[in-house]
Design a protein around this motif. Structure first.
Motif, PDB file in Angstrom:
ATOM      1  N   TYR A  97       0.843  -1.191   0.000  1.00 17.83           N
ATOM      2  CA  TYR A  97       0.000   0.000   0.000  1.00 17.83           C
ATOM      3  C   TYR A  97       0.879   1.242   0.000  1.00 17.83           C
ATOM      4  CZ  TYR A  97      -4.105  -2.835   1.122  1.00 17.83           C
ATOM      5  OH  TYR A  97      -5.138  -3.758   1.081  1.00 17.83           O
ATOM      6  N   HIS A 131       1.896   5.198   1.240  1.00 19.62           N
ATOM      7  CA  HIS A 131       2.077   5.825   2.549  1.00 19.62           C
ATOM      8  C   HIS A 131       0.898   6.742   2.848  1.00 19.62           C
ATOM      9  CE1 HIS A 131       6.747   5.301   2.525  1.00 19.62           C
ATOM     10  NE2 HIS A 131       6.125   4.246   2.064  1.00 19.62           N
ATOM     11  N   ASP A 132       0.247   6.531   4.001  1.00 21.65           N
ATOM     12  CA  ASP A 132      -0.889   7.390   4.337  1.00 21.65           C
ATOM     13  C   ASP A 132      -1.007   7.650   5.838  1.00 21.65           C
ATOM     14  OD1 ASP A 132      -1.663   4.917   5.170  1.00 21.65           O
ATOM     15  OD2 ASP A 132      -3.593   4.886   4.129  1.00 21.65           O
ATOM     16  N   HIS A 133       0.108   7.557   6.558  1.00 18.11           N
ATOM     17  CA  HIS A 133       0.073   7.759   8.011  1.00 18.11           C
ATOM     18  C   HIS A 133       0.930   8.940   8.459  1.00 18.11           C
ATOM     19  CE1 HIS A 133      -1.258   3.486   7.770  1.00 18.11           C
ATOM     20  NE2 HIS A 133      -2.016   3.857   8.776  1.00 18.11           N
ATOM     21  N   ASP A 134       1.247   9.850   7.548  1.00 18.56           N
ATOM     22  CA  ASP A 134       2.112  10.973   7.904  1.00 18.56           C
ATOM     23  C   ASP A 134       1.508  11.814   9.021  1.00 18.56           C
ATOM     24  OD1 ASP A 134       3.871  10.124   5.996  1.00 18.56           O
ATOM     25  OD2 ASP A 134       3.364  11.656   4.515  1.00 18.56           O
TER      26      ASP A 134
END
Length: 270
Positions: free
Chosen positions: A128, A130-133
């Motif tokens: 997947y 990156h979407d947790h910044d």
């Protein structure tokens, strides 16, 4: 060397009342997702422990388990299998949500003889983006801010995360510090350092051909229709069930989630 994981074990003898030792249910191992812990599954464990032994684990760098480098799925799978060895469990049903689902898939692919069945909650066996910044930024703010109480912690989290349900979930990682105030119990440095591995595909090469249930949220983008052909290459015997929920389907639709799990396991044990 495998990490000695912390865990909660219901230790229920499901047929003690009948005395029928031959019909003891296979244990259920519950594996949480990223930034979660065994504590998030207490209500589900309470329901399931009336009919079977349930072990809810804290993965490395989460909950009360040790902090150490490496978040690869082969390593995390080895951690859980080592725990099964410690508990004398030869075979178990595995239930994993999100990152925990990838850990469960990795165990099923690399140690299929230890898996009676596989239940994967809202994740596909793929990499997947990156979407947790914003989540990392929020947790860093809390770690630096050293809040005195949960209200202060929520204000710090809100500087980066607007959604209150997400903030409440992240706040489950707070614990009382010895010097006073609250601190994170996550191994945040270790998680962030190997985030690329977390976003990657599960470990293993062969498909897992055992009985499998994949539960997905209708409002989640983690297991889309487009992902199903590739999912079935890894999990060819998967039954796909969609719940009216987002990614945290076990929290948003707890009764429907438990009913789906119960029906799946009951069918296997008839």
């Amino acid at each position: 060397m495998p990490t000695p994981l912390h865990y909660a074990d219901s230790q229920v003898d499901t047929h003690a009342e009948t005395g029928d030792e031959s019909r003891k249910s296979v244990p259920l191992v519950v594996i949480h997702g990223l930034f979660g812990s065994a504590d998030n599954w207490r209500s589900h464990v309470k329901a399931w422990q009336s009919v079977r032994r349930v072990i809810a684990v804290d993965l490395r760098n989460h909950g009360r388990s040790p902090h150490l480098a490496g978040m690869g799925y082969a390593e995390q799978a080895e951690d859980v299998v080592s725990l099964l060895d410690r508990l004398g469990i030869e075979q178990a049903h595995l239930l994993g949500h999100s990152m925990g689902g990838k850990v469960a898939i990795s165990i099923a692919r690399e140690y299929p003889q230890r898996v009676a069945s596989l239940i994967v909650a809202d994740i596909a066996p793929q990499a997947y983006g990156h979407d947790h910044d914003t989540v990392f930024a929020a947790l860093r703010r809390v770690a630096e801010g050293k809040p005195a109480n949960r209200r202060e912690a929520d204000k710090l989290l809100a500087e980066h995360v607007d959604e209150r349900p997400v903030r409440l979930f992240l706040a489950t990682n707070l614990e009382r510090a010895e010097e006073g105030g609250l601190r994170l119990r996550l191994g945040l440095d270790e998680i962030e350092a190997d985030y690329e591995a977390i976003m990657g595909a599960p470990a293993g090469q062969a498909p897992y051909g055992g009985p499998t249930l994949v539960l997905r949220g209708a409002r989640s983008q983690y297991v889309t229709d487009a992902a199903l052909p590739a999912l079935r290459e890894v999990l060819p015997d998967a039954t796909i069930k969609t719940l009216d929920a987002g990614h945290w389907l076990h929290a948003e639709q707890p009764e429907a989630f438990r009913e789906a799990v119960d029906e799946f396991l009951a069918a296997l044990e008839r």
